[in-house]
Scaffold this active site. Structure first.
Site, PDB file in Angstrom:
ATOM      1  N   SER A  28       0.811  -1.212   0.000  1.00 11.78           N
ATOM      2  CA  SER A  28       0.000   0.000   0.000  1.00 11.78           C
ATOM      3  C   SER A  28       0.848   1.267   0.000  1.00 11.78           C
ATOM      4  CB  SER A  28      -0.949   0.010   1.204  1.00 11.78           C
ATOM      5  OG  SER A  28      -0.243  -0.072   2.425  1.00 11.78           O
ATOM      6  N   ASP A  62      -2.742   6.727  11.867  1.00 12.91           N
ATOM      7  CA  ASP A  62      -1.985   6.035  10.815  1.00 12.91           C
ATOM      8  C   ASP A  62      -0.663   6.784  10.665  1.00 12.91           C
ATOM      9  OD1 ASP A  62      -0.838   5.133   8.479  1.00 12.91           O
ATOM     10  OD2 ASP A  62      -2.673   5.233   7.284  1.00 12.91           O
ATOM     11  N   HIS A  86       1.349   5.391   6.421  1.00 15.26           N
ATOM     12  CA  HIS A  86       1.125   5.937   5.079  1.00 15.26           C
ATOM     13  C   HIS A  86       1.374   7.441   5.069  1.00 15.26           C
ATOM     14  CE1 HIS A  86      -1.174   2.123   5.308  1.00 15.26           C
ATOM     15  NE2 HIS A  86      -0.675   1.971   4.081  1.00 15.26           N
TER      16      HIS A  86
END
Length: 446
Positions: free
Chosen positions: A184, A425, A428
């Site tokens: 990702s 998060d 990312h």
């Protein structure tokens, strides 16, 4: 004696609190948004195979008559035994002609520098202007009001990074396939590249295929594509479904990249990454020669080394540098422990608004044993692979993660909502942001 890889500047210093917390984490799943912090905290840092080296057996990967049954999310192991000591045998590095290509010039190291605030030239595109923006990376859309993270420009110490030029980049891509392969994080870099490129293509001359293992952005007038292939472990695995990969047991075929290479082998420019998915604990190995579902078990670092070996064999055997460009993107760091850059604090990337200014800062989100192993593999491939060293420059950007400003896959609990830092998060990256600079580096070296 082990050698620190080229892209590292300091040895990692694990704070006592981090070490204690690491001991309690047993498993996690990348892209399962509730488990995203657990991936970073996985306790297999620097672990090594338990089998003595004297028992190694070398296995030639990617044999055409390999296992006929393809791994998927329904695959399982009938039994599990300790790692037998098999190693991947790939092309002799000594037969590779030409020196190693690093994305580094003799006159200047573009990876050594600092972040400069530049609200005149950046961002290179607007979040709202990119119809292909991901909700997992659209931080402003999901409530982040401070936009400073969009305005930082990477400035090498002794030279300038080639300035992004969308028309020139399209000319480089004319008639070609550019493909990102990985997890990702690499998907985020792909979305960044599409957002950087798509604005000059008329609406009726561009298209995007539906989300699948291979997702393709097409620009008709340039006869070019910018693609993303979901292959988080490089080799074949039971996590190769781009959506349904939240599995309690991770199984790989350590000696086979055939499933994925059949899709990437015809691309003209390839950009690979691999790192975080290996930091979740033990991995089950199902060798291609095993027909009865009998698996072996190995720690994450050891399993990654096997997978990198199978990938390296493909590169060594198939890549002709004059015809195909291959890039490998180094570790994308995480920022889960604010005490690493602000001693005495107890937070993470949540509410961080400026980069770290201490030159050479190195946190625990970049695992040195893993990086040394990757550096060794890449060194053996010589000029067949160009290394894009994002690690040190990204280490400074504690402010660039989505934290709570993104779409989560599952409803957040009242306890999480009451404590925003608990579901941040910190893996990312917001877009526009840090991955745009990674793509500027690709442009610089193409």
């Amino acid at each position: 004696m082990s050698v620190t890889p080229r892209w590292s500047r300091k040895k990692s210093h694990f704070p006592l609190l981090a070490v204690l917390l690491l001991a309690f984490i047993t498993c996690s799943i990348l892209y399962n948004e509730f488990s995203i912090q657990q991936i970073h905290e996985s306790p297999d840092h620097g672990s090594t195979p338990t089998t003595p080296q004297t028992s190694f057996t070398y296995v030639k990967p990617n044999l055409p008559n390999g296992a006929s049954e393809v791994l998927d999310r329904f695959s399982s192991c009938n039994s599990t035994r300790n790692y037998s000591g098999k190693k991947i045998q790939w092309a002799d590095p000594g037969t590779e002609s030409g020196r190693r290509r690093s994305a580094r010039q003799e006159s200047c190291d573009v990876f050594s520098g600092k972040w400069v605030f530049d609200n005149q030239s950046y961002p290179l595109y607007k979040e709202s202007d990119c119809p292909y923006m991901s909700d997992q990376l659209a931080c402003h859309k999901h409530g982040r009001s401070d936009l400073q993270y969009q305005y930082w420009r990477w400035q090498p110490h002794n030279c300038n990074l080639k300035r992004w030029n969308v028309t020139e980049m399209w000319e480089k891509l004319r008639g070609k396939r550019l493909m990102f392969v990985g997890d990702s994080l690499n998907r985020g870099q792909w979305i960044s590249m599409v957002c950087l490129l798509q604005s000059v293509i008329p609406a009726d001359k561009k298209s995007m295929t539906p989300n699948a293992q291979l997702t393709i952005f097409r620009a008709e007038e340039y006869n070019a594509t910018v693609e993303f292939l979901w292959a988080p472990l490089l080799v074949e695995s039971n996590s190769d479904d781009p959506v349904n990969h939240r599995l309690s047991e991770r199984i790989i075929r350590p000696d086979s990249v055939l499933k994925h290479s059949s899709q990437w082998e015809h691309a003209d420019i390839l950009i690979f990454n691999s790192y975080l998915w290996w930091r979740q604990g033990p991995v089950k190995l199902l060798w291609s020669s095993e027909e009865n579902g009998n698996c072996e078990e190995l720690d994450g670092l050891g399993a990654m080394e096997l997978a990198m070996g199978a990938w390296a064999d493909w590169v060594a055997s198939k890549v002709i540098p004059q015809k195909k460009r291959v890039f490998f993107v180094t570790t994308s760091p995480t920022h889960f422990w604010s005490q690493e850059w602000e001693p005495g604090s107890e937070g993470n990337c949540y509410n961080q608004m400026r980069p770290i200014t201490l030159e050479g800062y190195w946190g625990s989100g970049s695992d040195l044993p893993t990086m040394r192993m990757v550096d060794k593999v890449l060194s053996g491939l010589g000029s067949k692979v160009s290394v894009i060293n994002i690690t040190q420059l990204s280490e400074y950007r504690k402010d660039g993660h989505p934290s709570i400003y993104r779409k989560f896959w599952e409803t957040l609990s009242p306890q999480q909502l009451a404590n925003p830092a608990s579901y941040s998060d910190c893996i990312h990256w917001c877009l526009p942001g840090v991955p745009d600079v990674w793509n500027e580096l690709i442009f610089h070296f193409l």
